[in-house]
Design a protein around this motif. Structure first.
Motif, PDB file in Angstrom:
ATOM      1  N   THR A  52       0.885  -1.213   0.108  1.00  0.00           N
ATOM      2  CA  THR A  52       0.120   0.095   0.077  1.00  0.00           C
ATOM      3  C   THR A  52       0.699   1.188  -0.116  1.00  0.00           C
ATOM      4  OG1 THR A  52      -1.858  -1.142   1.265  1.00  0.00           O
ATOM      5  CG2 THR A  52      -1.864   1.225   1.259  1.00  0.00           C
ATOM      6  N   ILE A  53       0.427   1.996  -0.780  1.00  0.00           N
ATOM      7  CA  ILE A  53       1.476   3.304  -1.099  1.00  0.00           C
ATOM      8  C   ILE A  53       0.133   4.477  -0.610  1.00  0.00           C
ATOM      9  CG2 ILE A  53       2.401   4.896  -2.586  1.00  0.00           C
ATOM     10  CD1 ILE A  53       3.239   2.526  -4.195  1.00  0.00           C
ATOM     11  N   ILE A  54       0.621   5.272   0.541  1.00  0.00           N
ATOM     12  CA  ILE A  54      -0.310   6.323   1.096  1.00  0.00           C
ATOM     13  C   ILE A  54       0.538   7.627   0.844  1.00  0.00           C
ATOM     14  CG2 ILE A  54      -1.310   7.400   3.133  1.00  0.00           C
ATOM     15  CD1 ILE A  54      -2.700   4.596   2.107  1.00  0.00           C
ATOM     16  N   ALA A  55      -0.310   8.619   0.239  1.00  0.00           N
ATOM     17  CA  ALA A  55       0.267   9.780   0.084  1.00  0.00           C
ATOM     18  C   ALA A  55       0.956  10.397   1.201  1.00  0.00           C
ATOM     19  CB  ALA A  55      -0.934  11.001  -0.466  1.00  0.00           C
ATOM     20  N   ASN A  56       2.018  11.154   0.891  1.00  0.00           N
ATOM     21  CA  ASN A  56       2.842  11.775   2.237  1.00  0.00           C
ATOM     22  C   ASN A  56       2.080  12.768   2.586  1.00  0.00           C
ATOM     23  OD1 ASN A  56       4.695   9.691   1.743  1.00  0.00           O
ATOM     24  ND2 ASN A  56       5.920  11.038   0.200  1.00  0.00           N
ATOM     25  N   GLY A  57       2.476  13.396   3.772  1.00  0.00           N
ATOM     26  CA  GLY A  57       2.002  14.517   4.248  1.00  0.00           C
ATOM     27  C   GLY A  57       0.593  14.558   4.829  1.00  0.00           C
ATOM     28  N   ASP A  58       0.139  15.680   5.352  1.00  0.00           N
ATOM     29  CA  ASP A  58      -1.138  15.776   6.328  1.00  0.00           C
ATOM     30  C   ASP A  58      -2.454  15.365   5.373  1.00  0.00           C
ATOM     31  OD1 ASP A  58       0.455  16.421   8.402  1.00  0.00           O
ATOM     32  OD2 ASP A  58       0.304  18.640   8.096  1.00  0.00           O
ATOM     33  N   PHE A  59      -2.423  16.081   4.055  1.00  0.00           N
ATOM     34  CA  PHE A  59      -3.711  15.877   3.254  1.00  0.00           C
ATOM     35  C   PHE A  59      -3.575  14.538   2.897  1.00  0.00           C
ATOM     36  CE2 PHE A  59      -5.112  15.781  -1.035  1.00  0.00           C
ATOM     37  CZ  PHE A  59      -6.480  16.015  -0.878  1.00  0.00           C
ATOM     38  N   LYS A  60      -4.723  13.652   2.943  1.00  0.00           N
ATOM     39  CA  LYS A  60      -4.877  12.463   2.430  1.00  0.00           C
ATOM     40  C   LYS A  60      -6.100  12.339   1.581  1.00  0.00           C
ATOM     41  CE  LYS A  60      -1.624  10.797   5.390  1.00  0.00           C
ATOM     42  NZ  LYS A  60      -0.285  10.499   4.620  1.00  0.00           N
ATOM     43  N   PRO A  61      -5.727  12.105   0.081  1.00  0.00           N
ATOM     44  CA  PRO A  61      -7.088  12.478  -0.878  1.00  0.00           C
ATOM     45  C   PRO A  61      -7.807  10.932  -0.510  1.00  0.00           C
ATOM     46  CG  PRO A  61      -5.052  11.662  -1.762  1.00  0.00           C
ATOM     47  CD  PRO A  61      -4.697  12.077  -0.375  1.00  0.00           C
ATOM     48  N   LYS A  62      -9.032  10.884  -1.014  1.00  0.00           N
ATOM     49  CA  LYS A  62      -9.912   9.794  -0.799  1.00  0.00           C
ATOM     50  C   LYS A  62     -10.156   9.480  -2.366  1.00  0.00           C
ATOM     51  CE  LYS A  62     -12.487  11.035   3.223  1.00  0.00           C
ATOM     52  NZ  LYS A  62     -13.872  11.510   4.011  1.00  0.00           N
ATOM     53  N   PRO A  63      -9.325   8.330  -2.687  1.00  0.00           N
ATOM     54  CA  PRO A  63      -9.457   8.000  -4.074  1.00  0.00           C
ATOM     55  C   PRO A  63     -10.542   7.194  -4.461  1.00  0.00           C
ATOM     56  CG  PRO A  63      -7.221   7.558  -3.062  1.00  0.00           C
ATOM     57  CD  PRO A  63      -8.049   7.848  -1.838  1.00  0.00           C
ATOM     58  N   ASN A  64     -11.160   7.779  -5.516  1.00  0.00           N
ATOM     59  CA  ASN A  64     -12.492   6.966  -5.767  1.00  0.00           C
ATOM     60  C   ASN A  64     -12.035   6.228  -7.149  1.00  0.00           C
ATOM     61  OD1 ASN A  64     -15.299   6.466  -5.469  1.00  0.00           O
ATOM     62  ND2 ASN A  64     -15.379   7.003  -7.438  1.00  0.00           N
ATOM     63  N   GLY A  65     -11.649   7.118  -8.215  1.00  0.00           N
ATOM     64  CA  GLY A  65     -11.083   6.383  -9.500  1.00  0.00           C
ATOM     65  C   GLY A  65      -9.688   6.612  -9.479  1.00  0.00           C
ATOM     66  N   ILE A  66      -8.875   5.548 -10.176  1.00  0.00           N
ATOM     67  CA  ILE A  66      -7.639   5.705 -10.410  1.00  0.00           C
ATOM     68  C   ILE A  66      -7.165   5.381 -11.892  1.00  0.00           C
ATOM     69  CG2 ILE A  66      -6.918   5.034  -8.094  1.00  0.00           C
ATOM     70  CD1 ILE A  66      -6.113   2.489  -9.064  1.00  0.00           C
ATOM     71  N   ALA A  67      -6.086   5.724 -12.296  1.00  0.00           N
ATOM     72  CA  ALA A  67      -5.808   5.656 -13.709  1.00  0.00           C
ATOM     73  C   ALA A  67      -4.167   5.391 -13.747  1.00  0.00           C
ATOM     74  CB  ALA A  67      -6.020   6.847 -14.886  1.00  0.00           C
ATOM     75  N   LEU A  68      -3.660   4.441 -14.329  1.00  0.00           N
ATOM     76  CA  LEU A  68      -2.091   4.047 -14.308  1.00  0.00           C
ATOM     77  C   LEU A  68      -1.427   5.203 -15.176  1.00  0.00           C
ATOM     78  CD1 LEU A  68      -3.256   1.354 -13.271  1.00  0.00           C
ATOM     79  CD2 LEU A  68      -1.205   0.327 -14.443  1.00  0.00           C
ATOM     80  N   HIS A  69      -0.470   5.982 -14.454  1.00  0.00           N
ATOM     81  CA  HIS A  69       0.084   6.960 -15.262  1.00  0.00           C
ATOM     82  C   HIS A  69       1.208   6.339 -16.207  1.00  0.00           C
ATOM     83  CE1 HIS A  69       2.451  10.743 -16.044  1.00  0.00           C
ATOM     84  NE2 HIS A  69       1.352  11.301 -15.562  1.00  0.00           N
ATOM     85  N   PRO A  70       1.468   6.798 -17.465  1.00  0.00           N
ATOM     86  CA  PRO A  70       2.416   6.401 -18.290  1.00  0.00           C
ATOM     87  C   PRO A  70       3.670   6.637 -17.820  1.00  0.00           C
ATOM     88  CG  PRO A  70       1.367   8.184 -19.150  1.00  0.00           C
ATOM     89  CD  PRO A  70       0.578   7.869 -17.915  1.00  0.00           C
ATOM     90  N   GLU A  71       3.982   7.249 -16.765  1.00  0.00           N
ATOM     91  CA  GLU A  71       5.667   7.377 -16.386  1.00  0.00           C
ATOM     92  C   GLU A  71       5.386   6.979 -15.039  1.00  0.00           C
ATOM     93  OE1 GLU A  71       6.203  11.523 -17.110  1.00  0.00           O
ATOM     94  OE2 GLU A  71       6.482  11.276 -19.167  1.00  0.00           O
ATOM     95  N   LYS A  72       4.772   6.176 -14.627  1.00  0.00           N
ATOM     96  CA  LYS A  72       4.710   5.355 -13.307  1.00  0.00           C
ATOM     97  C   LYS A  72       3.886   6.105 -12.489  1.00  0.00           C
ATOM     98  CE  LYS A  72       9.023   2.651 -13.802  1.00  0.00           C
ATOM     99  NZ  LYS A  72      10.201   2.288 -13.213  1.00  0.00           N
ATOM    100  N   GLY A  73       3.371   5.572 -11.327  1.00  0.00           N
ATOM    101  CA  GLY A  73       2.349   6.058 -10.533  1.00  0.00           C
ATOM    102  C   GLY A  73       1.154   6.084 -11.086  1.00  0.00           C
ATOM    103  N   TRP A  74       0.346   7.024 -10.466  1.00  0.00           N
ATOM    104  CA  TRP A  74      -1.280   6.945 -10.664  1.00  0.00           C
ATOM    105  C   TRP A  74      -1.581   8.304 -10.946  1.00  0.00           C
ATOM    106  CZ3 TRP A  74       1.363   4.523  -7.033  1.00  0.00           C
ATOM    107  CH2 TRP A  74       1.351   3.118  -7.091  1.00  0.00           C
ATOM    108  N   LEU A  75      -2.701   8.529 -11.546  1.00  0.00           N
ATOM    109  CA  LEU A  75      -3.900   9.499 -11.356  1.00  0.00           C
ATOM    110  C   LEU A  75      -4.973   9.277 -10.523  1.00  0.00           C
ATOM    111  CD1 LEU A  75      -3.926  11.311 -14.825  1.00  0.00           C
ATOM    112  CD2 LEU A  75      -2.656  11.797 -13.074  1.00  0.00           C
ATOM    113  N   ILE A  76      -5.217   9.943  -9.688  1.00  0.00           N
ATOM    114  CA  ILE A  76      -6.260   9.572  -8.679  1.00  0.00           C
ATOM    115  C   ILE A  76      -7.152  10.692  -8.515  1.00  0.00           C
ATOM    116  CG2 ILE A  76      -4.926   8.032  -7.263  1.00  0.00           C
ATOM    117  CD1 ILE A  76      -4.723  10.047  -5.015  1.00  0.00           C
TER     118      ILE A  76
END
Length: 330
Positions: A52-76
């Protein structure tokens, strides 16, 4: 046509301790990528190892949809209580804002994001109303679709009935979208400039059937998950529907339907499920080397359900090399 429906005994589960695994994707290496309500993405590798990879920092998004980013990682997409947005999450947990407003106004809670095979980014916002539950009724159409391309972000479809998952069909090039509380699957023609025209209703759904996620198969069919009724429905090219999975409870669905028709749905109607096995299925992805393994995300469980299909899915856009058309889309 579907040769046979799926018996609940044919369904097994993958993963453990997932947090609102609403959206599930499968990459070409057969790793599952799953939205994690704690603020990131959970991966389940082919050997069963879970990360599990959780966003760093105080703000934690609530991911509903995700997309695989072509340069690794994700859009959420961030489905916050009172605001939304689209973010890039990298493999180290760093979070970067991608789109926080449209037409000078903050994005409402944001539902879904899709990157198509030529790098365009499609985003759905279900409603402008906050709280969103107030839009969960018949004939309420204020959802919209945003496109980000070389011309920047813009609304390309509006006045939709609670816009949910949307996908570009990899063969026809049409955009398909579920309008959850208008209970229909719709499609648009996509012009070369990305504008959407000629909206058509592919099919409409019945009592307790609220379409959420979708995926395409090699025969031109669309597989649609329905919340509340806990159904997986197959829609052929002519709009004819067949139920593949039905794990619904008649009394529960009837109660929700009455509240829906009266325009009185509450969170208690959507945050509860009466079923034998599935936990409010919400998304669908084909995987496996032959694309005949089906994975189902859900709203209320902590695992991903899976079964084997006789039909193969179409390869998703992220199985092919994609280059974003405009890196400066923020």
């Amino acid at each position: 046509m579907i040769d046979k429906s799926i018996d609940l005994n044919e369904i097994s589960f993958i993963g453990k301790g997932l947090s609102r695994p609403e959206c599930v994707l499968v990459d070409k290496e057969q790793t599952l990528h799953i939205a994690d309500w704690r603020g990131g993405v959970t991966l389940i590798f082919p050997d069963g190892f879970q990360q599990t990879i959780i966003a760093n920092g105080d703000f934690k998004p609530k991911p509903n949809g995700i997309a695989l980013h072509p340069e690794k990682g994700w859009l959420i997409t961030h489905l916050g209580d009172d605001k939304g947005g689209v973010f890039k999450l990298d493999n180290e947990g760093n979070l970067f804002p991608i789109l926080l407003e449209i037409n000078g106004k903050p994005l409402p809670p944001t539902n879904y994001v899709h990157i198509d095979s030529i790098g365009r980014i499609w985003i759905t916002v279900s409603t402008r109303i906050i709280p969103r539950i107030l839009a969960c009724k018949p004939n309420f159409n204020d959802g919209f679709i945003i496109l980000i391309d070389q011309n920047g972000p813009r609304i390309v479809a509006d006045n939709l009935g609670f816009t949910n998952e949307c996908l570009i069909h990899p063969i026809t090039g049409d955009l398909f979208v579920n309008e959850t509380f208008s209970r229909r699957l719709s499609k648009f023609e996509v012009l070369p400039n990305g504008n959407l025209i000629n909206k058509k209703i592919v099919t409409e759904f019945g009592i307790g059937e609220f379409p959420d996620g979708l995926a395409f198969d090699t025969d031109g069919g669309v597989w649609v998950t329905c919340i509340v009724s806990n159904k997986l429905i197959y829609v052929n090219q002519n709009g004819h529907k067949e139920t593949i999975i039905d794990d619904s409870d008649f009394d529960h669905v009837s109660d929700v339907e009455i509240a829906y028709q009266k325009g009185m749905l509450e969170r208690k109607h959507l945050d509860n499920i009466v079923s034998h096995k599935l936990m409010n299925i919400s998304s669908i992805a084909f995987g496996g080397l032959d694309l005949k393994t089906v994975f189902l995300g859900c709203l209320l469980g902590d695992r991903i359900s899976t079964f084997k299909s006789e039909k193969a899915g179409l390869p998703p856009s992220h199985w092919k090399p994609i280059k974003l058309v405009n890196k400066n889309y923020s």
